[in-house]
Design an enzyme around this catalytic site. Structure first.
Site, PDB file in Angstrom:
ATOM      1  CG  HIS A  80      -4.283   4.339  -0.739  1.00 38.62           C
ATOM      2  ND1 HIS A  80      -3.325   3.357  -0.771  1.00 38.62           N
ATOM      3  CD2 HIS A  80      -4.517   4.666  -2.040  1.00 38.62           C
ATOM      4  CE1 HIS A  80      -2.993   3.114  -2.036  1.00 38.62           C
ATOM      5  NE2 HIS A  80      -3.704   3.882  -2.814  1.00 38.62           N
ATOM      6  CG  ASP A 118      -1.892   1.152   1.150  1.00 41.39           C
ATOM      7  OD1 ASP A 118      -1.470   2.294   0.861  1.00 41.39           O
ATOM      8  OD2 ASP A 118      -3.084   0.916   1.344  1.00 41.39           O
ATOM      9  CG  HIS A 119       1.415   4.305  -3.175  1.00 46.14           C
ATOM     10  ND1 HIS A 119       0.161   3.973  -3.600  1.00 46.14           N
ATOM     11  CD2 HIS A 119       1.511   5.650  -3.310  1.00 46.14           C
ATOM     12  CE1 HIS A 119      -0.471   5.078  -3.978  1.00 46.14           C
ATOM     13  NE2 HIS A 119       0.322   6.115  -3.809  1.00 46.14           N
TER      14      HIS A 119
END
Ligand code: BG6
Length: 485
Positions: free
Chosen positions: A236, A173-174
């Protein structure tokens, strides 16, 4: 430098490799963090020679790295690390050749980065396994979307899990790699100041906003099947909520942090057809104006006469545990909003009594604002006395720490941190299987409730803050969305 490694990128000619992975690896090489024995093998269905792939990477880097950071010598050194093998996820074509490359190159740590569509995760893992590419030093990186609901997420996790044990699976999950997101942990757990007041007794409510000004960016096919809820909230935004709400982990070790995040996800009060209308708002943008001028509406961009996909979502979530019961978490995200801004706003309760009288002006709540992007930083809003001899008048002012001013160093992209964490074997900033599934367990009934109503998403004009119903959602409770300044 990190230990010697070989990184295999599946989908090496795709959008993610081009925009994020290759530039991120180049930046880390520039910073001296890639060891001499660090090699990168690109693979996809396309037939390319090593030189053609290197030329592709050169262009990707030139397009995405500012020119003052592009040193010829460094770029040449980086490109030398790259080679290419064409493989097909659906057949055995190319896999023996990939095996030969793997045995000839790099260090013992092998990372398989699946930067492909999710339908290929299973087939690729299966072939990685059947070709004997996996040992105790092998890791796999999985990109979102991990499924489109709980059932499909389980299927993806099962397929990956047949070949890789959970300790070798890195679900990206950047947002967890963003500097300010990691700073949230530093802020909460490296300061004595916040934790004692970090609960329902002192916090009035929390807002999490991830607003984008961009539209579909050529991803209409994927986006229309996902919408804002699957694209942003399930991953996110819920990850941000977890970091705000979790109990203090005993250590920064991966499972210690992930255990606490999981508890938050499991404590979210369910939203389903009985309460979705009161607690959620969906929107879809119509033509309007964005920073660059006039922009078309969602349906025009999509090229379809109708779609019920939400490009905006606002929600009022609640966490049923001792720390948070009764504290609303207002979440919102959308495309084509007024500006690109992501922030977490923690609003404290009002003081119980003012001794200052009405001349002093309103006494506003303390607010802690953690801004993820742009201009990352932390602001703590306090009441102070207006300077000067004019009597006791009060003002709401921020203690402002903008990182760009406080630290001169460049802010690394999330992928730079995350890719190296994979090589280092550090899973703290990656999602565990049960977290992903718990997030879907909360999200699925909301999407089902929307599907089962006759009402579609509410229209909003591109370049605004979403449908007015989203403003009403928070104002009904006597609160407002935070606006900087
Ligand atoms: C991705 C979403 O995960 O995050 C995109 O699929 C979105 O739709 C992007 O634009 C936002 O990321 P960032 O880092 O630009 O805030």
């Amino acid at each position: 430098p990190v230990p010697p490694f070989t990184l295999v990128i599946f989908g090496a000619t795709g959008d993610l490799a081009q925009r994020k992975l290759l530039p991120a690896l180049f930046h880390r090489d520039l910073a001296g963090q890639l060891p001499d024995e660090g090699s990168i093998i690109g693979t996809s269905r396309r037939d390319l020679s090593d030189e053609e792939f290197q030329a592709f990477a050169r262009k990707a880097i030139a397009d995405h790295v500012p020119s003052h950071e592009l040193e010829d010598e460094a770029l040449g050194r980086f490109l030398n690390r790259l080679s290419y093998v064409s493989t097909d996820a659906g057949s055995d074509r190319g896999w023996d050749k990939l095996g030969e490359r793997l045995s000839g190159e790099g260090g013992p740590i092998r990372v398989f980065y699946l930067a492909t569509g999710p339908d290929l995760f299973g087939p690729i893992c299966q072939r990685i396994g059947s070709h004997g590419f996996v040992d105790e030093h092998t890791r796999v990186v999985v990109e979102k979307p991990i499924g489109k609901d709980l059932e499909s997420a389980r299927a993806v996790n099962d397929a990956v899990g047949k070949v890789f044990p959970e300790e070798s699976v890195y679900r990206i999950d950047h947002y967890l790699g963003k500097e300010t997101v990691q700073n949230l942990m530093a802020l909460r757990f490296a300061n004595a100041l916040f934790e004692p007041v970090w609960n329902a007794a002192h916090i009035d409510h929390v807002q999490i906003t991830v607003a984008e000004s961009l539209g579909l960016e050529g991803r209409a096919g994927y986006y229309d099947t996902a919408g804002a809820m699957r694209d942003m909230v399930q991953n996110h935004i819920l990850q941000l909520l977890c970091l705000v709400a979790m109990e203090p982990p005993t250590s920064i070790a991966a499972d210690s942090v992930r255990d606490e995040k999981l508890k938050v996800l499991k404590s979210l009060v369910p939203i389903d057809s009985t309460n979705a209308a009161a607690l959620t708002v969906r929107g879809q943008y119509r033509a309007g104006a964005s920073a660059g001028g006039a922009v078309p509406g969602y349906l025009e961009e999509l090229g379809a006469p109708s779609s019920r996909t939400a490009t905006f979502v606002a929600l009022k979530a609640e966490i049923a545990n001792w720390r948070w019961a009764g504290v609303p978490f207002y979440l919102r995200t959308g495309k084509r909003l007024a500006s690109r801004v992501s922030e977490i706003v923690v609003t404290f309760r009002k003081i119980p009594h003012s001794m200052f009288g009405s001349d002093a002006g309103d006494i506003e709540s303390n607010r802690l604002v953690i801004r993820l992007q742009p201009d990352e930083g932390v602001k703590l809003w306090l009441m102070i006395k207006d300077p000067g001899p004019g009597g006791m008048r009060l003002q709401h002012v921020p203690l402002d720490m903008t990182f760009a001013e406080a630290f001169k160093a460049r802010n690394p992209d999330a992928y730079e941190r995350l890719i190296l964490d994979v090589v280092r074997g550090n899973q703290t900033l990656f999602m565990r299987r049960d977290e992903v599934e718990a997030a879907w367990t909360w999200v699925d009934p909301i999407i089902d409730a929307w599907r089962d109503t006759t009402e579609g998403p509410k229209p909003y004009t591109a370049g605004t803050w979403g449908p007015s119903a989203a403003i009403a959602l928070i104002e009904r409770d006597g609160r407002t969305w935070y606006e900087d300044g």
